[in-house]
Design a protein around this motif. Structure first.
Motif, PDB file in Angstrom:
ATOM      1  N   THR A 143       0.855  -1.186   0.000  1.00  0.00           N
ATOM      2  CA  THR A 143       0.000   0.000   0.000  1.00  0.00           C
ATOM      3  C   THR A 143       0.886   1.229   0.000  1.00  0.00           C
ATOM      4  N   VAL A 144       0.576   2.181  -0.859  1.00  0.00           N
ATOM      5  CA  VAL A 144       1.314   3.438  -0.858  1.00  0.00           C
ATOM      6  C   VAL A 144       0.366   4.544  -0.419  1.00  0.00           C
ATOM      7  N   ALA A 145       0.884   5.447   0.408  1.00  0.00           N
ATOM      8  CA  ALA A 145       0.091   6.571   0.906  1.00  0.00           C
ATOM      9  C   ALA A 145       0.936   7.842   0.812  1.00  0.00           C
ATOM     10  N   PRO A 146       0.863   8.565  -0.310  1.00  0.00           N
ATOM     11  CA  PRO A 146       1.611   9.818  -0.426  1.00  0.00           C
ATOM     12  C   PRO A 146       1.146  10.817   0.635  1.00  0.00           C
ATOM     13  N   LYS A 147       2.092  11.523   1.251  1.00  0.00           N
ATOM     14  CA  LYS A 147       1.749  12.442   2.338  1.00  0.00           C
ATOM     15  C   LYS A 147       2.346  13.815   2.071  1.00  0.00           C
ATOM     16  N   GLY A 148       1.479  14.785   1.817  1.00  0.00           N
ATOM     17  CA  GLY A 148       1.923  16.144   1.553  1.00  0.00           C
ATOM     18  C   GLY A 148       2.388  16.850   2.817  1.00  0.00           C
ATOM     19  N   ALA A 149       3.219  17.883   2.637  1.00  0.00           N
ATOM     20  CA  ALA A 149       3.797  18.582   3.789  1.00  0.00           C
ATOM     21  C   ALA A 149       2.793  19.488   4.487  1.00  0.00           C
ATOM     22  N   GLY A 150       1.823  20.019   3.749  1.00  0.00           N
ATOM     23  CA  GLY A 150       0.867  20.935   4.365  1.00  0.00           C
ATOM     24  C   GLY A 150       0.123  20.307   5.522  1.00  0.00           C
ATOM     25  N   SER A 151      -0.270  19.052   5.363  1.00  0.00           N
ATOM     26  CA  SER A 151      -0.977  18.354   6.434  1.00  0.00           C
ATOM     27  C   SER A 151      -0.002  17.739   7.438  1.00  0.00           C
ATOM     28  N   GLU A 152       1.092  17.178   6.947  1.00  0.00           N
ATOM     29  CA  GLU A 152       2.058  16.529   7.834  1.00  0.00           C
ATOM     30  C   GLU A 152       2.646  17.522   8.840  1.00  0.00           C
ATOM     31  N   ASN A 153       2.883  18.758   8.378  1.00  0.00           N
ATOM     32  CA  ASN A 153       3.466  19.775   9.251  1.00  0.00           C
ATOM     33  C   ASN A 153       2.547  20.184  10.396  1.00  0.00           C
ATOM     34  N   MET A 154       1.267  19.910  10.265  1.00  0.00           N
ATOM     35  CA  MET A 154       0.294  20.284  11.290  1.00  0.00           C
ATOM     36  C   MET A 154       0.048  19.166  12.302  1.00  0.00           C
ATOM     37  N   SER A 155       0.707  18.029  12.117  1.00  0.00           N
ATOM     38  CA  SER A 155       0.532  16.894  13.016  1.00  0.00           C
ATOM     39  C   SER A 155       1.301  17.128  14.318  1.00  0.00           C
ATOM     40  N   ALA A 156       0.933  16.377  15.369  1.00  0.00           N
ATOM     41  CA  ALA A 156       1.540  16.621  16.679  1.00  0.00           C
ATOM     42  C   ALA A 156       1.540  15.350  17.515  1.00  0.00           C
ATOM     43  N   ILE A 157       2.437  15.322  18.500  1.00  0.00           N
ATOM     44  CA  ILE A 157       2.487  14.210  19.450  1.00  0.00           C
ATOM     45  C   ILE A 157       2.740  14.782  20.839  1.00  0.00           C
ATOM     46  N   ARG A 158       2.153  14.136  21.841  1.00  0.00           N
ATOM     47  CA  ARG A 158       2.345  14.590  23.213  1.00  0.00           C
ATOM     48  C   ARG A 158       2.431  13.383  24.140  1.00  0.00           C
ATOM     49  N   MET A 159       3.364  13.455  25.076  1.00  0.00           N
ATOM     50  CA  MET A 159       3.526  12.401  26.066  1.00  0.00           C
ATOM     51  C   MET A 159       2.793  12.812  27.335  1.00  0.00           C
ATOM     52  N   PHE A 160       1.607  12.243  27.525  1.00  0.00           N
ATOM     53  CA  PHE A 160       0.806  12.578  28.691  1.00  0.00           C
ATOM     54  C   PHE A 160       1.184  11.719  29.894  1.00  0.00           C
ATOM     55  N   ASN A 161       0.891  12.246  31.064  1.00  0.00           N
ATOM     56  CA  ASN A 161       0.918  11.450  32.277  1.00  0.00           C
ATOM     57  C   ASN A 161      -0.296  10.519  32.236  1.00  0.00           C
ATOM     58  N   PRO A 162      -0.180   9.275  32.690  1.00  0.00           N
ATOM     59  CA  PRO A 162      -1.320   8.354  32.633  1.00  0.00           C
ATOM     60  C   PRO A 162      -2.594   8.873  33.303  1.00  0.00           C
ATOM     61  N   ALA A 271      -3.359   3.651  -2.337  1.00  0.00           N
ATOM     62  CA  ALA A 271      -3.728   2.565  -3.250  1.00  0.00           C
ATOM     63  C   ALA A 271      -2.922   1.329  -2.891  1.00  0.00           C
ATOM     64  N   SER A 272      -3.485   0.158  -3.181  1.00  0.00           N
ATOM     65  CA  SER A 272      -2.856  -1.115  -2.777  1.00  0.00           C
ATOM     66  C   SER A 272      -2.834  -2.101  -3.922  1.00  0.00           C
ATOM     67  N   VAL A 273      -1.946  -3.084  -3.775  1.00  0.00           N
ATOM     68  CA  VAL A 273      -1.898  -4.211  -4.708  1.00  0.00           C
ATOM     69  C   VAL A 273      -1.529  -5.458  -3.910  1.00  0.00           C
ATOM     70  N   ILE A 274      -2.082  -6.599  -4.294  1.00  0.00           N
ATOM     71  CA  ILE A 274      -1.721  -7.866  -3.678  1.00  0.00           C
ATOM     72  C   ILE A 274      -1.063  -8.729  -4.739  1.00  0.00           C
ATOM     73  N   LEU A 275       0.134  -9.214  -4.444  1.00  0.00           N
ATOM     74  CA  LEU A 275       0.910 -10.018  -5.391  1.00  0.00           C
ATOM     75  C   LEU A 275       1.151 -11.394  -4.832  1.00  0.00           C
ATOM     76  N   GLY A 276       1.203 -12.391  -5.725  1.00  0.00           N
ATOM     77  CA  GLY A 276       1.494 -13.755  -5.306  1.00  0.00           C
ATOM     78  C   GLY A 276       0.322 -14.375  -4.595  1.00  0.00           C
ATOM     79  N   GLY A 277       0.602 -15.333  -3.765  1.00  0.00           N
ATOM     80  CA  GLY A 277      -0.444 -16.053  -3.050  1.00  0.00           C
ATOM     81  C   GLY A 277      -0.610 -17.459  -3.579  1.00  0.00           C
TER      82      GLY A 277
END
Length: 279
Positions: A143-162, A271-277
């Motif tokens: 599966t390929v998933a092209p990712k543009g910078a406009g959306s990727e740059n707005m992503s975030a991560i945070r390490m919360f206390n439980p 988009a995806s492709v399945i090969l072989g099997g």
């Protein structure tokens, strides 16, 4: 031999799915955009969604990329443990990317992080980003998933206390609000909860591959909250800031609660492709 896949098959398959991903959108995404257009009451918001749908139609008819930012290329490879591979799979994927860059064509986006030197073919150290998963059987799903910078740059991560799990909702809303119109809404929001620092981010990104029309009650509640922000299509106001929210979770350390938000623009390309099997 059943399960045998050759180098050239992989190369050709990568070119094919890249062309499909760059020039068309999955039908669930298109239907979600169409439904959003019908729901919108603000004239400007409706016009933006009409323009987006027309853009998709033109790109498909002309076989040209939907967006000028053809993204960095993310691959998800599900590798059957019985598949027979006697070549360098990663190099075959790289070769497919190089060929697709010339033939589609794709904008060269792979640069050195510091010198900003461009390789010119969308490959480089660690790029494309290939994520492997071992599965049963003898097939390979790519599966390929092209990712543009406009959306990727707005992503975030945070390490919360439980003890801070009640802050997750506000973190997600804060991330979307801060993004505003920059990621080209209506967006798809992927949320990864748990795991480790990097696992949460991987979960959030993988969730973007889910069907936009298929959401849990929890995900629909997040979607309603996000759409109440009123950012709207292209940040110009309206009822549809997001088309979908998807959440993936993982067990994590007893002293940790990682949460990642990966934002995707309306052009949720994959988009995806399945090969072989087995025969």
């Amino acid at each position: 031999m059943s399960g045998t896949i050759d180098h050239d098959t992989i190369v050709s398959a990568v070119v094919d799915i890249l062309e499909k991903a760059q020039t068309t959108l999955p039908q669930d995404v298109i239907r979600s955009l169409e439904k959003a257009k019908e729901r919108e009451t603000a004239p400007v918001a409706k016009e933006q969604l009409e323009a987006i749908l027309r853009n998709i139609e033109i790109a498909g008819n002309r076989k040209v990329p939907i967006c000028q930012d053809t993204g960095i290329l993310i691959f998800f490879v599900e590798l059957g443990r019985k598949a027979v591979i006697d070549f360098n799979l990663e190099e075959a994927i790289h070769e497919g990317v190089r060929k697709a860059t010339r033939s589609i064509p794709l904008r060269p986006n792979a640069v050195d992080p510091l010198s900003r030197g461009n390789t010119g073919d969308n490959t480089g150290q660690g790029i494309p980003d290939i994520k492997y998963e071992l599965t049963e059987g003898s097939s390979i799903k790519i599966t390929v998933a092209p990712k543009g910078a406009g959306s990727e740059n707005m992503s975030a991560i945070r390490m919360f206390n439980p003890t801070e799990k009640d802050r997750i909702r506000n973190f997600v809303l804060e991330t979307v609000l801060n993004a505003g119109g920059k990621p080209c809404p209506p967006i798809i929001v992927g949320i990864g909860i748990g795991g480790s620092f990097d696992k949460a981010a991987r979960l959030a990104k993988a969730s973007l591959l889910e069907n936009t029309e298929d959401m849990t009650e929890e995900e629909r509640m997040f979607l309603a909250d996000i759409n109440s922000l009123g950012i709207g299509p292209m940040g110009l106001g309206g009822r549809t800031t997001a088309l979908a929210v998807h959440i993936k979770k993982s067990h994590c350390h007893t002293a940790s609660l990682p949460v990642a938000v990966n934002i995707q623009c309306w052009a949720n390309r994959h988009a995806s492709v399945i090969l072989g099997g087995d025969e």
